[in-house]
Design a protein around this motif. Structure first.
Motif, PDB file in Angstrom:
ATOM      1  N   TYR A 162       6.772  31.519 -32.580  1.00 21.12           N
ATOM      2  CA  TYR A 162       6.387  31.524 -33.994  1.00 21.12           C
ATOM      3  C   TYR A 162       5.539  30.290 -34.308  1.00 21.12           C
ATOM      4  N   LEU A 163       5.962  29.123 -33.798  1.00 17.93           N
ATOM      5  CA  LEU A 163       5.187  27.900 -33.972  1.00 17.93           C
ATOM      6  C   LEU A 163       3.770  28.079 -33.436  1.00 17.93           C
ATOM      7  N   SER A 183      -2.134  27.169 -35.808  1.00 15.90           N
ATOM      8  CA  SER A 183      -3.586  27.135 -35.633  1.00 15.90           C
ATOM      9  C   SER A 183      -4.292  26.443 -36.801  1.00 15.90           C
ATOM     10  N   GLY A 184      -3.911  26.795 -38.030  1.00 18.69           N
ATOM     11  CA  GLY A 184      -4.574  26.219 -39.203  1.00 18.69           C
ATOM     12  C   GLY A 184      -4.394  24.720 -39.292  1.00 18.69           C
ATOM     13  N   VAL A 185      -3.183  24.233 -38.990  1.00 12.93           N
ATOM     14  CA  VAL A 185      -2.930  22.794 -39.048  1.00 12.93           C
ATOM     15  C   VAL A 185      -3.710  22.068 -37.962  1.00 12.93           C
ATOM     16  N   ASN A 186      -3.726  22.639 -36.741  1.00 13.32           N
ATOM     17  CA  ASN A 186      -4.452  21.993 -35.648  1.00 13.32           C
ATOM     18  C   ASN A 186      -5.938  21.843 -35.977  1.00 13.32           C
ATOM     19  N   LYS A 187      -6.521  22.896 -36.538  1.00 12.12           N
ATOM     20  CA  LYS A 187      -7.936  22.837 -36.900  1.00 12.12           C
ATOM     21  C   LYS A 187      -8.170  21.814 -38.001  1.00 12.12           C
ATOM     22  N   ALA A 188      -7.244  21.763 -38.958  1.00 11.26           N
ATOM     23  CA  ALA A 188      -7.392  20.807 -40.054  1.00 11.26           C
ATOM     24  C   ALA A 188      -7.279  19.370 -39.553  1.00 11.26           C
ATOM     25  N   GLY A 195      -2.154  26.281 -44.362  1.00  9.49           N
ATOM     26  CA  GLY A 195      -3.244  27.123 -43.900  1.00  9.49           C
ATOM     27  C   GLY A 195      -2.815  28.526 -43.539  1.00  9.49           C
ATOM     28  N   LEU A 196      -1.638  28.959 -44.031  1.00 10.61           N
ATOM     29  CA  LEU A 196      -1.085  30.260 -43.656  1.00 10.61           C
ATOM     30  C   LEU A 196      -1.218  31.272 -44.785  1.00 10.61           C
ATOM     31  N   GLY A 212      -2.091  19.562 -30.072  1.00 10.83           N
ATOM     32  CA  GLY A 212      -3.520  19.431 -30.292  1.00 10.83           C
ATOM     33  C   GLY A 212      -4.322  20.412 -29.463  1.00 10.83           C
ATOM     34  N   ALA A 213      -3.767  20.830 -28.331  1.00 20.69           N
ATOM     35  CA  ALA A 213      -4.483  21.757 -27.456  1.00 20.69           C
ATOM     36  C   ALA A 213      -4.365  23.198 -27.916  1.00 20.69           C
ATOM     37  N   LEU A 214      -3.467  23.451 -28.868  1.00 26.66           N
ATOM     38  CA  LEU A 214      -3.216  24.830 -29.280  1.00 26.66           C
ATOM     39  C   LEU A 214      -4.337  25.370 -30.145  1.00 26.66           C
ATOM     40  N   LEU A 215      -4.979  26.407 -29.688  1.00 21.13           N
ATOM     41  CA  LEU A 215      -5.865  27.222 -30.497  1.00 21.13           C
ATOM     42  C   LEU A 215      -5.476  28.659 -30.216  1.00 21.13           C
TER      43      LEU A 215
END
Length: 262
Positions: A136-137, A142-147, A161-162, A43-46
């Motif tokens: 790679y993860l 990023s797209g999944v975390n934002k979603a 989201g890729l 969740g912290a990953l941006l």
């Protein structure tokens, strides 16, 4: 360019020394104290676009991004050097639980998306994530975390989201065997770079070797996408190669171009 590379390497070395010291201190404290609380690293990953991968020297693999190293250390809860699915899933659930307003359907969608991220990041298919696979993860999450923060929807499962890596695969795979060999990868970058020399070739070779997690000297589609993310960071660390686009190699008939960075 050489000066920019040396400056970037020096800055990265300083960052690594500081990170190694902090990690050693944390490890010594953990050995004498209760385990530190988890902090939902997924969740912290941006995407930390200001932190870039330093190019390898003399064709060596590029160094890992500090944020990827931190992600790997947080996911590897038993500190055995790899991340298994249960460790990963525990963090994914913590991330989802940070949104108590989610409906059960959206929770299931989010969990499925994170599961697919793990499967996609597991480049060699052994159900474990190594540090390069966590890199790679880091790139693709990023797209999944934002979603998840906004409230996941069913269409998230279509592509996570890729952007697609297929344009690069279609351009590079001249012999149409479904994989990209090192020479094909070199030719792909050479075709789109306004200048090509030994320094850029060494950086490109290092990117290829790092992305080739499965081994065998060829990249599949996911490894190629990993390579293009790495390449984007490496080009930034080298001062940027302005005007770089992906172009067809050899006798490909396609005329469309795409950006180097996914």
């Amino acid at each position: 360019v050489a000066m920019a590379v040396r400056r970037g390497a020096a800055l990265l070395a300083c960052a690594w020394l500081g990170h190694a010291h902090r990690h050693a201190v944390r490890a010594s404290r953990r050995s004498a104290a209760a385990p530190r609380p988890r902090r939902s690293p997924l969740g912290a990953l941006l995407w930390a676009s200001a932190v870039v991968t330093a190019p390898g020297v003399g064709g060596e693999e590029p160094a890992p991004r500090p944020d990827s190293v931190e992600l790997f250390q947080d996911l590897d809860s038993n500190q055995d050097g790899v991340v298994d699915f249960e460790e990963y899933l525990a963090c994914a659930r913590e991330t989802i639980d940070e949104r108590p307003d989610m409906t059960e359907e959206k929770r299931e969608t989010a969990l499925e998306a994170y599961t697919r991220l793990f499967e996609r990041s597991d480049l060699n298919g052994d159900s474990l994530l190594t540090l390069p696979e966590c890199e790679y993860l880091n790139y693709i999450s990023s797209g999944v975390n934002k979603a998840v923060r906004a409230g996941p929807t069913a269409h998230l499962m279509d592509d996570l989201g890729l952007p697609s890596a297929m344009p690069a695969m279609n351009f590079a795979d001249v012999n149409r065997n479904g994989h990209v060999e090192k020479e094909e990868f070199r030719n792909l970058i050479k075709a789109g770079a306004p200048r090509w020399g030994a320094e850029l070739q060494e950086a490109v070779d290092g990117v290829f070797d790092k992305a080739n997690v499965r081994g065998g000297g060829c990249l599949n589609t996911n490894e190629l996408q990993f390579a293009m993310y790495l390449l984007n960071d490496v080009l930034q660390a080298m001062g940027g190669v302005k005007g770089f686009t992906l172009k067809p190699v050899g006798n490909h008939s396609s005329t469309s171009d795409t950006s180097a960075g996914f």
